[in-house]
Design an enzyme around this catalytic site. Structure first.
Site, PDB file in Angstrom:
ATOM      1  N   ASP A 154      60.109  35.748 127.387  1.00 25.01           N
ATOM      2  CA  ASP A 154      61.130  34.874 127.963  1.00 25.01           C
ATOM      3  C   ASP A 154      61.633  33.857 126.927  1.00 25.01           C
ATOM      4  O   ASP A 154      61.011  33.642 125.884  1.00 25.01           O
ATOM      5  CB  ASP A 154      60.507  34.147 129.159  1.00 25.01           C
ATOM      6  CG  ASP A 154      61.510  33.699 130.198  1.00 25.01           C
ATOM      7  OD1 ASP A 154      62.724  33.763 129.928  1.00 25.01           O
ATOM      8  OD2 ASP A 154      61.078  33.274 131.287  1.00 25.01           O
TER       9      ASP A 154
ATOM     10  N   ASP B  99      68.304  35.924 136.682  1.00 22.65           N
ATOM     11  CA  ASP B  99      67.409  35.245 137.618  1.00 22.65           C
ATOM     12  C   ASP B  99      67.966  35.300 139.031  1.00 22.65           C
ATOM     13  O   ASP B  99      67.274  34.940 139.982  1.00 22.65           O
ATOM     14  CB  ASP B  99      67.227  33.778 137.206  1.00 22.65           C
ATOM     15  CG  ASP B  99      66.140  33.614 136.167  1.00 22.65           C
ATOM     16  OD1 ASP B  99      65.350  34.564 135.973  1.00 22.65           O
ATOM     17  OD2 ASP B  99      66.071  32.546 135.532  1.00 22.65           O
TER      18      ASP B  99
END
Ligand code: DGJ
Length: 730
Positions: A480, A550
């Protein structure tokens, strides 16, 4: 053979099955003659270049022919300062402060295969026989600068890759590169629309399409990452081009940092498209004997509209950009605990989710953020990659083994490029982050960015990560990266190299990724940046899949996944079913639609699997079983977009196997309609001669009927409805 050279006219013809790219050397300048439909190579290339004498405002570099002007000549790698006033491809500043160089043709080389680009991700040839490369060497004697333009074509595929290598002759005074783009193409006219992918966090890669007009359409990133807001891609398309027909010219940059892509229509209606490293806040010191390699641009030509362009990118990126053992393997169905628990979990909770997943047929469990340091929220611990014994008292290995015992592989989340000011790493090495002395260090999500241009930082990360990878049975890693760059500066670089920091960061990141992924080839890596903030070809070279967004709301995902598919293959897109009300937009959609949307990607679940009702469990079991049957087709089939979520209430796409014997059609209707019309969906990509068995039943429908007449969409109930049609030829 895909490249021919015709010495009498000094023409280079690069071609593939349906595409030609033609360059001519005119008075030493590499001139762009044609890129588009394949031209017959009869050896006669004379008379193509049109020249006309213009007013004195288009100056003339050669004394004996006033029709030649750099201001109007279609060029391959234009310079500024010698009378071309359009966007230049490169510019350097010499040690005497001047910015003038004049490149002219010196030599060329044509050879089989495709060279690696030093330190950079790039498309590759698996065997030398499948590609041919042209290197055009241009030089400026006065400064000692040589620019080598690299072009590679694959006979079977309609694209050309381009990049440039800038070198400085031994003994020459050092210079500064102020810009070095990867490709510049001068199109003969301005009758185009420009298409690109734009958005923000949670709404990435929405499609923008607009007419080009005198002046420039410019997209870029200044964020130190390719970014959520603009993707490193631009296409010029003819106004009549749609999904199936019309010309499309794609420009995609294999790079994950600051980029620029621009379409500029000039005074005579020609369009110059430029793409490459963003010259903004960039400069690079080049010393004698050194070389600077630009990232690679991948230029795709399609006469079959956007659909044709996308399918060329999909196949190419899936099979000749992505690498490693997972490239061609079916991707596992995963369960991720982020939206299930956020930071609040312990080993028993994780084991219970994994066990519930095993019962449903899920294959991989991914432990997300919060397992290390003292990370109970996002305020601390990035950089301290040591397990939190409060949450996981028996350590990571024990947890991974418990998950394995439940029947699932184990995956783990990292955010290696970041450091929390509240971390042991930061306390020990406050100079390891990007920063500018005497200035504030601006935080985002309470974190700073490690300076990946530094070897010591990379060595630390390699050590910390490889220790965990070696000690635990880890099959998957989510890599990430959750903020963009500010106060860009490196304590390890001298003053006169500070403008190199952002690019050196990317080179450092690529070096670390190469080291880690080649040391642990069995691990499936998925890249992520707050969802799709770094969904770009550069990252795909190291990690064959990316967390798309997301935003897991099924309706929002239609647009995000549809837009992403303009360039990127479905095998690159992570897509998960999440809870309702959705955590990003608070919408309640059906479990069926959430499943069908997520199945059009690398499938998974991101919710607490232990909380499903009996009925939900049955639906999920069916989804998991269906995906296992379909994933070969979805992950490797040709994608045809049939209805755009940007145009209305319906969305549809289909995946067709390479031999066209199998297809899966996904149809979505967002909102219910009163008294709706009866609808048919015209399919694409099938074999018109074949009869297809429908949904495993005895019903058969002819391929031509499905494409010409269409498929009768069954009646659907309520909002957020979807249906999947499976077709199999006998
Ligand atoms: C951002 C990612 O996109 C999410 O999926 C999740 O991993 C969080 N970071 C964790 O901090």
């Amino acid at each position: 053979m895909s490249i021919t050279h015709h010495p009498s006219e000094n023409v280079f013809h690069l071609f593939s099955k349906e595409m030609s790219y033609v360059i001519q050397i005119v008075r030493g300048y590499p001139v762009h003659l044609h890129w588009g439909k394949r031209l017959r190579d009869d050896g006669n290339w004379s008379g193509m270049l049109q020249l006309a004498e213009r007013a004195s405002f288009s100056p003339n570099p050669v004394a004996d022919d006033y029709r030649v002007s750099l201001d109007t000549l279609p060029q391959e790698y234009p310079q500024y300062g010698t009378s071309d006033f359009r966007e230049p491809a490169y510019q350097v500043q010499l040690s005497d402060g001047t910015r003038i160089t004049e490149l002219s043709y010196r030599s060329h080389r044509i050879y089989a295969g495709k060279p690696k680009l030093e330190g950079l991700p790039a498309v590759y040839a698996e065997a030398d026989g499948e590609a041919q490369t042209l290197e055009l060497e241009l030089a400026d004697d006065y400064s000692g600068l040589t620019v080598t333009l690299l072009y590679t074509v694959f006979e079977e595929r309609n694209f050309v890759t381009r990049s440039a290598r800038l070198s400085l002759r031994e003994g020459a005074p050092g210079l500064r590169i102020r810009r070095a783009l990867s490709a510049s193409v001068d199109f003969h006219d301005g009758d185009y629309e420009c298409l690109y992918l734009t958005g923000a966090w949670a709404r990435e890669r929405h499609i923008e399409r607009r007419r080009v007009a005198p002046g420039a359409t410019r997209i870029e990133s200044r964020r130190g990452a390719s970014s959520h807001t603009m993707n490193p891609f631009m296409a010029l398309v003819r106004p009549n081009a749609d999904e199936d027909q019309g010309e499309a010219f794609g420009f995609s940059l294999v790079y994950s940092g600051n980029f620029l892509a621009q379409a500029e229509v000039e005074q005579f209606g020609m369009t110059r498209v430029s793409i490459g490293l963003n010259p903004f806040d960039f400069s690079w010191k080049l010393e004698a004997g050194e070389t600077f390699q630009t990232p690679e641009a991948v230029l795709v030509y399609s006469a079959e509209g956007l659909g044709g362009m996308s399918r060329t990118y999909h196949r190419l990126y899936r099979t000749r950009l992505c690498r490693g053992v997972h490239r061609d393997r079916p991707r596992p169905i995963l369960a991720n605990n982020w939206e299930a628990t956020y930071f609040d979990f312990n080993a028993d909770k994780i084991e219970s989710i994994a066990k519930a997943g095993a019962e449903l047929g899920i294959e991989l469990f991914v432990l997300d953020d919060g397992w290390f340091g003292k990370r109970d929220n996002d305020h601390s611990s990035l950089g301290d990659w040591v397990v939190d014994r409060k949450k996981l008292p028996n350590g990571l290995r024990d947890l991974a083994e418990r998950v394995n015992k439940a029947g699932l592989q184990f995956g783990l989340w990292f955010e290696p490029e970041m450091v929390s000011p509240d971390s042991d790493l930061y306390r020990a090495h406050p100079d390891w982050c990007l920063h500018v002395p005497g200035r504030r260090r601006t935080e985002a999500r309470h974190q700073l960015i490690l300076d990946m241009s530094r070897q010591d930082v990379r060595d630390y990360l390699y050590g910390a990560l490889s220790e965990i990878f070696s000690a635990c049975p880890i099959s998957y890693v989510k890599w990430d990266m959750n903020r963009n760059m500010s106060e860009i500066g490196s304590a390890a670089l001298p003053e006169d190299r500070q403008l190199e920091t952002a690019h050196r960061y990317m080179l450092g990141l690529y070096e670390l990724l190469e080291r880690i992924t080649s040391s642990f080839p069995h691990i499936l890596f998925e890249s992520c940046s707050g969802g799709g903030g770094r969904f770009d070809p550069g990252m795909l070279y190291y990690m064959p899949q990316t967390w798309t967004s997301d935003d897991t709301d099924a309706v929002e995902r239609l647009k995000i996944q549809y837009g992403t598919s303009i360039v990127y293959p479905v095998s690159a897109m992570g897509a998960h079913v999440s809870d309702v009300p959705n955590h990003q937009v608070h919408r309640v959609t059906s479990l069926t639609m959430r499943g069908d949307v997520a199945m059009s990607g690398n499938f998974g679940y991101e919710l607490d699997l232990t909380k499903f009702s009996g009925e939900e469990k049955e639906i999920v079991k069916q989804q998991v079983a269906a995906y296992k049957e379909l994933r070969g087709l979805i992950q490797t089939g040709d994608m045809y977009r049939l209805k755009s979520p940007f145009e209305g209430n319906e969305t549809a796409w289909t995946f067709v196997s390479e031999d066209r014997r199998e297809a899966a059609v996904f149809y979505f209707r967002t909102l219910a309609e009163p008294n709706p019309p009866l609808r048919r969906l015209k399919l694409r990509g099938l074999d018109p001669e074949l009869a297809y068995r429908v949904n495993g039943s005895d019903d058969r429908i002819a391929g031509d009927r499905l494409m010409v007449y269409g498929w009768n969409i069954p009646p659907l109930q309520g909002d957020f409805a979807s249906v999947v049609l499976r077709l199999q030829a006998e």
